[in-house]
Scaffold this active site. Structure first.
Site, PDB file in Angstrom:
ATOM      1  N   SER A 125       0.962  -1.149  -0.177  1.00  0.00           N
ATOM      2  CA  SER A 125      -0.002  -0.079   0.122  1.00  0.00           C
ATOM      3  C   SER A 125       0.834   1.222   0.098  1.00  0.00           C
ATOM      4  O   SER A 125       1.872   1.265   0.534  1.00  0.00           O
ATOM      5  CB  SER A 125      -0.886   0.022   1.386  1.00  0.00           C
ATOM      6  OG  SER A 125      -1.517   1.037   1.452  1.00  0.00           O
ATOM      7  N   TYR A 149      -1.662  -0.822  11.102  1.00  0.00           N
ATOM      8  CA  TYR A 149      -1.899  -1.485   9.803  1.00  0.00           C
ATOM      9  C   TYR A 149      -0.729  -1.241   8.716  1.00  0.00           C
ATOM     10  O   TYR A 149      -0.413  -2.098   7.937  1.00  0.00           O
ATOM     11  CB  TYR A 149      -3.292  -0.992   9.037  1.00  0.00           C
ATOM     12  CG  TYR A 149      -3.603  -1.184   7.571  1.00  0.00           C
ATOM     13  CD1 TYR A 149      -3.795  -2.276   7.152  1.00  0.00           C
ATOM     14  CD2 TYR A 149      -3.229  -0.136   6.701  1.00  0.00           C
ATOM     15  CE1 TYR A 149      -3.864  -2.849   5.945  1.00  0.00           C
ATOM     16  CE2 TYR A 149      -3.511  -0.615   5.295  1.00  0.00           C
ATOM     17  CZ  TYR A 149      -3.502  -1.601   4.915  1.00  0.00           C
ATOM     18  OH  TYR A 149      -3.775  -2.125   3.554  1.00  0.00           O
ATOM     19  N   LYS A 153       2.223  -3.753   6.581  1.00  0.00           N
ATOM     20  CA  LYS A 153       2.841  -3.741   5.643  1.00  0.00           C
ATOM     21  C   LYS A 153       4.075  -3.717   5.259  1.00  0.00           C
ATOM     22  O   LYS A 153       4.632  -4.191   4.580  1.00  0.00           O
ATOM     23  CB  LYS A 153       1.904  -2.680   4.484  1.00  0.00           C
ATOM     24  CG  LYS A 153       0.609  -2.843   4.344  1.00  0.00           C
ATOM     25  CD  LYS A 153       0.150  -4.124   3.865  1.00  0.00           C
ATOM     26  CE  LYS A 153      -1.358  -4.317   3.714  1.00  0.00           C
ATOM     27  NZ  LYS A 153      -1.616  -5.570   3.139  1.00  0.00           N
TER      28      LYS A 153
HETATM   29  P1  NAD Z   1     -10.969  -7.102   1.808  1.00  0.00           P
HETATM   30  O1  NAD Z   1     -11.156  -7.037   2.887  1.00  0.00           O
HETATM   31  O2  NAD Z   1     -12.182  -6.753   0.485  1.00  0.00           O
HETATM   32  O3  NAD Z   1     -10.547  -8.261   1.273  1.00  0.00           O
HETATM   33  C1  NAD Z   1      -9.387  -9.290   1.994  1.00  0.00           C
HETATM   34  C2  NAD Z   1      -9.938 -10.439   1.841  1.00  0.00           C
HETATM   35  O4  NAD Z   1      -8.916 -11.288   2.816  1.00  0.00           O
HETATM   36  C3  NAD Z   1     -11.574 -10.661   2.356  1.00  0.00           C
HETATM   37  O5  NAD Z   1     -12.158 -11.623   1.563  1.00  0.00           O
HETATM   38  C4  NAD Z   1     -11.288 -11.451   3.861  1.00  0.00           C
HETATM   39  O6  NAD Z   1     -12.281 -12.083   4.309  1.00  0.00           O
HETATM   40  C5  NAD Z   1      -9.889 -12.103   3.563  1.00  0.00           C
HETATM   41  N1  NAD Z   1      -9.236 -12.544   4.905  1.00  0.00           N
HETATM   42  C6  NAD Z   1      -8.669 -11.531   5.729  1.00  0.00           C
HETATM   43  N2  NAD Z   1      -7.870 -12.194   6.726  1.00  0.00           N
HETATM   44  C7  NAD Z   1      -7.825 -13.497   6.496  1.00  0.00           C
HETATM   45  C8  NAD Z   1      -7.297 -14.614   6.817  1.00  0.00           C
HETATM   46  N3  NAD Z   1      -6.758 -14.509   8.208  1.00  0.00           N
HETATM   47  N4  NAD Z   1      -7.396 -15.832   6.049  1.00  0.00           N
HETATM   48  C9  NAD Z   1      -8.132 -15.912   4.948  1.00  0.00           C
HETATM   49  N5  NAD Z   1      -8.691 -14.625   4.431  1.00  0.00           N
HETATM   50  C10 NAD Z   1      -8.678 -13.561   5.107  1.00  0.00           C
HETATM   51  O7  NAD Z   1      -9.778  -5.862   1.154  1.00  0.00           O
HETATM   52  P2  NAD Z   1      -9.257  -5.452  -0.145  1.00  0.00           P
HETATM   53  O8  NAD Z   1      -9.811  -3.992  -0.356  1.00  0.00           O
HETATM   54  O9  NAD Z   1      -9.786  -6.267  -1.357  1.00  0.00           O
HETATM   55  O10 NAD Z   1      -7.797  -5.561  -0.008  1.00  0.00           O
HETATM   56  C11 NAD Z   1      -6.968  -6.524  -0.413  1.00  0.00           C
HETATM   57  C12 NAD Z   1      -5.540  -6.486  -0.071  1.00  0.00           C
HETATM   58  O11 NAD Z   1      -5.060  -5.104  -0.555  1.00  0.00           O
HETATM   59  C13 NAD Z   1      -5.378  -6.296   1.439  1.00  0.00           C
HETATM   60  O12 NAD Z   1      -4.067  -6.972   1.720  1.00  0.00           O
HETATM   61  C14 NAD Z   1      -5.131  -4.580   1.603  1.00  0.00           C
HETATM   62  O13 NAD Z   1      -4.338  -4.698   2.830  1.00  0.00           O
HETATM   63  C15 NAD Z   1      -4.599  -4.221   0.409  1.00  0.00           C
HETATM   64  N6  NAD Z   1      -4.750  -2.890   0.140  1.00  0.00           N
HETATM   65  C16 NAD Z   1      -6.165  -2.459   0.077  1.00  0.00           C
HETATM   66  C17 NAD Z   1      -6.243  -1.114  -0.221  1.00  0.00           C
HETATM   67  C18 NAD Z   1      -7.803  -0.531  -0.175  1.00  0.00           C
HETATM   68  O14 NAD Z   1      -8.049   0.898  -0.054  1.00  0.00           O
HETATM   69  N7  NAD Z   1      -8.748  -1.335  -0.520  1.00  0.00           N
HETATM   70  C19 NAD Z   1      -5.227  -0.120  -0.418  1.00  0.00           C
HETATM   71  C20 NAD Z   1      -4.026  -0.737  -0.224  1.00  0.00           C
HETATM   72  C21 NAD Z   1      -3.827  -2.198  -0.100  1.00  0.00           C
HETATM   73  C1  WQD Z   2      -9.502   9.699   0.999  1.00  0.00           C
HETATM   74  C2  WQD Z   2      -9.919  11.129   1.310  1.00  0.00           C
HETATM   75  C3  WQD Z   2     -10.057  11.876   3.584  1.00  0.00           C
HETATM   76  C4  WQD Z   2     -13.844   9.434   4.041  1.00  0.00           C
HETATM   77  C5  WQD Z   2      -6.753   4.870   3.343  1.00  0.00           C
HETATM   78  C6  WQD Z   2      -5.565   4.155   4.356  1.00  0.00           C
HETATM   79  C7  WQD Z   2      -4.613   3.373   3.138  1.00  0.00           C
HETATM   80  C8  WQD Z   2      -5.317   2.579   2.040  1.00  0.00           C
HETATM   81  C9  WQD Z   2      -6.378   3.149   1.402  1.00  0.00           C
HETATM   82  C10 WQD Z   2      -4.882   0.471   2.672  1.00  0.00           C
HETATM   83  C11 WQD Z   2      -9.092  11.747   2.533  1.00  0.00           C
HETATM   84  C12 WQD Z   2     -11.297  11.976   2.910  1.00  0.00           C
HETATM   85  C13 WQD Z   2     -12.747  10.030   3.490  1.00  0.00           C
HETATM   86  C14 WQD Z   2     -14.879  10.328   4.296  1.00  0.00           C
HETATM   87  C15 WQD Z   2     -13.693  11.960   3.610  1.00  0.00           C
HETATM   88  N1  WQD Z   2      -5.441   1.194   2.554  1.00  0.00           N
HETATM   89  N2  WQD Z   2     -12.378  11.521   3.263  1.00  0.00           N
HETATM   90  N3  WQD Z   2     -14.595  11.452   4.124  1.00  0.00           N
HETATM   91  O1  WQD Z   2      -7.083   7.909   3.729  1.00  0.00           O
HETATM   92  O2  WQD Z   2      -5.978   7.910   1.423  1.00  0.00           O
HETATM   93  O3  WQD Z   2      -6.237   5.670   2.614  1.00  0.00           O
HETATM   94  O4  WQD Z   2      -7.327   3.734   2.292  1.00  0.00           O
HETATM   95  O5  WQD Z   2      -4.026   0.089   2.280  1.00  0.00           O
HETATM   96  O6  WQD Z   2      -3.856   2.662   4.042  1.00  0.00           O
HETATM   97  O7  WQD Z   2      -5.262   4.845   5.263  1.00  0.00           O
HETATM   98  O8  WQD Z   2      -8.216   6.679   1.674  1.00  0.00           O
HETATM   99  O9  WQD Z   2     -10.511   6.800   1.253  1.00  0.00           O
HETATM  100  O10 WQD Z   2     -10.115   6.947   3.500  1.00  0.00           O
HETATM  101  O11 WQD Z   2      -9.710   8.968   2.090  1.00  0.00           O
HETATM  102  O12 WQD Z   2     -13.542  13.414   3.611  1.00  0.00           O
HETATM  103  O13 WQD Z   2     -16.032   9.820   4.913  1.00  0.00           O
HETATM  104  O14 WQD Z   2     -11.121  11.171   1.329  1.00  0.00           O
HETATM  105  O15 WQD Z   2      -9.842  12.668   4.405  1.00  0.00           O
HETATM  106  O16 WQD Z   2      -8.675  12.904   2.018  1.00  0.00           O
HETATM  107  P1  WQD Z   2      -7.081   7.222   2.528  1.00  0.00           P
HETATM  108  P2  WQD Z   2      -9.813   7.401   2.101  1.00  0.00           P
END
Ligand code: NAD
Ligand code: WQD
Length: 336
Positions: A125, A149, A153
């Protein structure tokens, strides 16, 4: 057909990546404990692709089960999405986050080691850049975190680096996602948050569909053009394609690599609200609230390394991101 173990494959990004894998001739095998997803995802994947996927309900901390699945399916690689991802919750329950995200990954690496699978693509991330020193952020930017969190990572990236340094047979590719949004263009698959959404886009979508009354805009006094936070939103199908490119583009190459997956373009909260309102035809009421603790003013990627080394580039613009989310949200206002 090469089989790929997809941990967390029932989740938001994992499920879309399964579709991209199928389209590129890979066979995904999903391993998920359904802690943040619904089994209904399998039916949606079938409706879109006509393919019935193998699904094992299990926890990545169950090393023996993972090993059994890797061997049974003769998987050639793992894409590792499974993790807990709520930043606020991670500050309240750090042990649960480290156990699941770091402990879970160690269990997975052990199972891979014991079943001779040596290729892993990891969901990292942009959070590993903390509050960035410069923008656009490239992969040489120092790595750090501001919450458990984020540290999970950073720690997993270090574990993967050390794994590759210890044995020349390993390949680990860490993909640092910026802000994933969007849905499959069929409207059949999208982000399905359980409870109150943590992220901006699903919150806006729930306001547009009438599930929530108004959006809180967290701060309008940031040093950005309109005072609201700026992020690099990337369509989930572009992100999905990045995983396929990582598998194909680095085939046979050993070692640890990290790539940003972003568009290189930043949008403010108010630009996101306006775009969504335009695409959906719905008013998005909002109220300006205090800044959210831990938020940074601005983050967007320099995605050029992924373009050079993986031949990958995001192609879907903000209009498509918002239109696809609206198609999904209006078809399934209560999720699947
Ligand atoms: P998500 O929660 O929709 O998907 C994660 C999946 O992993 C879920 O289906 C959950 O049931 C499963 N899971 C969690 N812990 C588990 C375990 N111990 N064993 C088996 N399954 C398990 O999340 P997502 O948004 O699809 O994110 C996927 C990956 O991408 C994550 O590693 C997340 O940290 C990373 N990521 C997400 C974002 C975002 O904003 N969505 C941003 C950057 C990185
Ligand atoms: C985006 C912008 C908020 C919600 C987070 C995690 C990051 C990554 C992605 C996994 C910001 C604003 C948000 C709301 C708002 N996840 N906001 N009202 O904060 O960039 O990243 O998700 O790795 O680790 O920190 O994403 O979508 O939460 O926010 O004004 O109800 O929207 O302040 O500027 P962010 P976000």
């Amino acid at each position: 057909m090469d089989k790929i173990l997809v941990t967390g494959g029932m989740g938001y990004i994992g499920s879309h990546t399964c579709l991209a894998l199928l389209e590129s001739g890979f066979e995904p095998v999903i391993f998920d404990n359904l802690s943040n997803s619904s089994a209904g995802v399998l039916q949606q994947i079938y409706t879109i692709s006509g393919q019935v996927l193998s699904f094992v309900e299990g926890d990545i901390r169950d090393t023996a089960l993972l090993k059994q699945v890797l061997i049974k399916h003769q998987c050639v690689a793992v894409i590792h999405f499974a993790a807990l991802k709520a930043v606020g919750e991670s500050t309240e329950q750090p042990h649960r986050y480290y156990d699941n995200n770091v402990g879970g990954t160690l269990s997975l690496l052990k199972a891979m080691e014991e079943s001779a699978v040596r290729n892993i693509v990891f969901s990292s991330s942009a959070t590993v850049y903390g509050d960035p020193d410069y923008i656009p952020i490239d992969e040489r930017h120092p790595i750090r975190a501001t919450n458990p969190y984020g540290w999970s990572k950073v720690m997993v990236e270090q574990i993967l680096r050390d794994t590759c340094a210890s044995k020349a047979s390993w390949q680990a590719i860490s993909l640092r996602y910026f802000n994933p949004v969007g849905a499959h263009d069929s409207g059949l698959l999208g982000e399905n948050p359980m409870g109150m959404p943590n992220n901006l886009m699903p919150f806006i979508a729930q306001v547009a569909v009438g599930k929530r009354e108004y959006l809180q805009v967290f701060g309008d006094d940031y040093p950005t053009d309109d005072g609201t936070g700026v992020r690099d939103y990337i369509h989930v199908m572009d992100l999905a394609a990045g995983h396929v490119q990582a598998l194909q583009g680095k085939r046979g190459v050993k070692g640890f690599y990290a790539y940003n997956l972003g568009t290189g373009q930043g949008y403010s909260v108010l630009e996101m609200v306006n775009s969504f309102s335009k695409e959906s035809g719905q008013a998005i009421p909002y109220r300006v609230a205090d800044r959210r603790s831990g938020d940074i003013p601005c983050s967007y990627a320099d995605p050029s390394l992924a373009q050079r080394e993986l031949d990958w580039q995001a192609s879907r613009d903000l209009t498509q991101m918002t239109a696809d989310v609206w198609r999904w949200q209006s078809k399934y206002p209560m999720g699947i």
